[in-house]
Write an enzyme that holds these catalytic residues in place. Structure first.
Site, PDB file in Angstrom:
ATOM      1  CE1 TYR A 133     -44.169 115.137   8.056  1.00 46.65           C
ATOM      2  CE2 TYR A 133     -42.172 114.130   8.681  1.00 46.65           C
ATOM      3  CZ  TYR A 133     -43.389 114.712   8.975  1.00 46.65           C
ATOM      4  OH  TYR A 133     -43.826 114.803  10.204  1.00 46.65           O
ATOM      5  CB  VAL A 161     -46.793 120.266   7.130  1.00 46.34           C
ATOM      6  CG1 VAL A 161     -46.181 118.799   7.071  1.00 46.34           C
ATOM      7  CG2 VAL A 161     -47.639 120.780   5.722  1.00 46.34           C
ATOM      8  CG  ASP A 162     -46.564 117.023  11.471  1.00 44.56           C
ATOM      9  OD1 ASP A 162     -47.734 116.518  11.492  1.00 44.56           O
ATOM     10  OD2 ASP A 162     -45.645 116.083  11.102  1.00 44.56           O
ATOM     11  CB  THR A 163     -47.297 124.066  11.300  1.00 41.33           C
ATOM     12  OG1 THR A 163     -48.299 123.920  10.474  1.00 41.33           O
ATOM     13  CG2 THR A 163     -46.084 123.482  10.650  1.00 41.33           C
TER      14      THR A 163
END
Length: 207
Positions: A133, A161-163
């Site tokens: 995802y 995104v979760d980065t």
């Protein structure tokens, strides 16, 4: 030109198309007022997010989430992070997107539902039954960003995104997508907690 008889000063208004500025000339002084042509339209953002494939989209102004930071620091003090030492780093950035993106004004929070029908004999998380995802949502976010830049070419920002250390669940609450449940997950009225999040932190305001 407007002349309101003897009770008002005679005033002329000229709109400069190139700069978007309004020039106001009165009998005594000249004023320049910047015309705000850069504000992003919230409804247009939601439409473009849907076009990119997102199920939910909300917008919130970038600010310091002081209450969230206080709760998080108290959680750290109780040892809630256990062996996850990285949770102790960049706490200030985690709760203030303006420290991650210079000039940040708006957070666009998007969500995709990942609830899939059970199709495995063993228990497998629904989000693990599809492609990574992180890659998928980032591609969707960049599609949204590019679409916004077609009408706002000066727009700058970053996709997450979760980065990065970003309190995305709290940002989602700020953007009106749902609330934080007792299980510490974001709960949405339509999809429950079965959502994956991605964010655009942008340099223009939205109305």
């Amino acid at each position: 030109c407007i002349d309101r008889h003897s009770t008002f000063l005679f005033m002329c208004v000229q709109i400069t198309q190139k700069s978007g500025a309004k020039l106001l000339i009165s009998g005594e002084k000249t004023l320049f007022l910047k015309q705000n042509n850069t504000m992003l339209d919230f409804l247009n953002i939601k439409k473009l997010a849907a076009d990119a494939g997102f199920d939910l989209c909300g917008v919130a102004p970038c600010r310091h989430l002081a209450d969230g930071e206080a709760r998080f620091r108290a959680w750290l003090a109780r040892g809630g992070q256990s062996s996850l030492g990285y949770m102790e780093r960049n706490t200030e950035k985690r709760f203030d997107p303006r420290l991650l993106v210079e000039g940040a004004r708006t957070a666009v929070v998007c969500a995709v539902s990942y609830k899939n029908p059970a199709s495995h004999r063993t228990k497998v998380a629904s989000y693990a039954c599809t492609a990574d995802y992180h890659t998928t949502i980032r591609t969707m976010l960049m599609q949204l960003f590019d679409a916004l830049r077609t009408t706002h070419p000066e727009l700058r920002g970053r996709a997450f995104v979760d980065t990065a250390p970003l309190a995305e669940k709290q940002l989602a609450v700020e953007a009106g997508l749902g609330w934080i449940g007792r299980q510490s997950l974001l709960v949405t009225p339509r999809f429950g907690s079965y959502v994956l999040l991605g964010e655009l932190i942008l340099t223009e305001e939205a109305d």
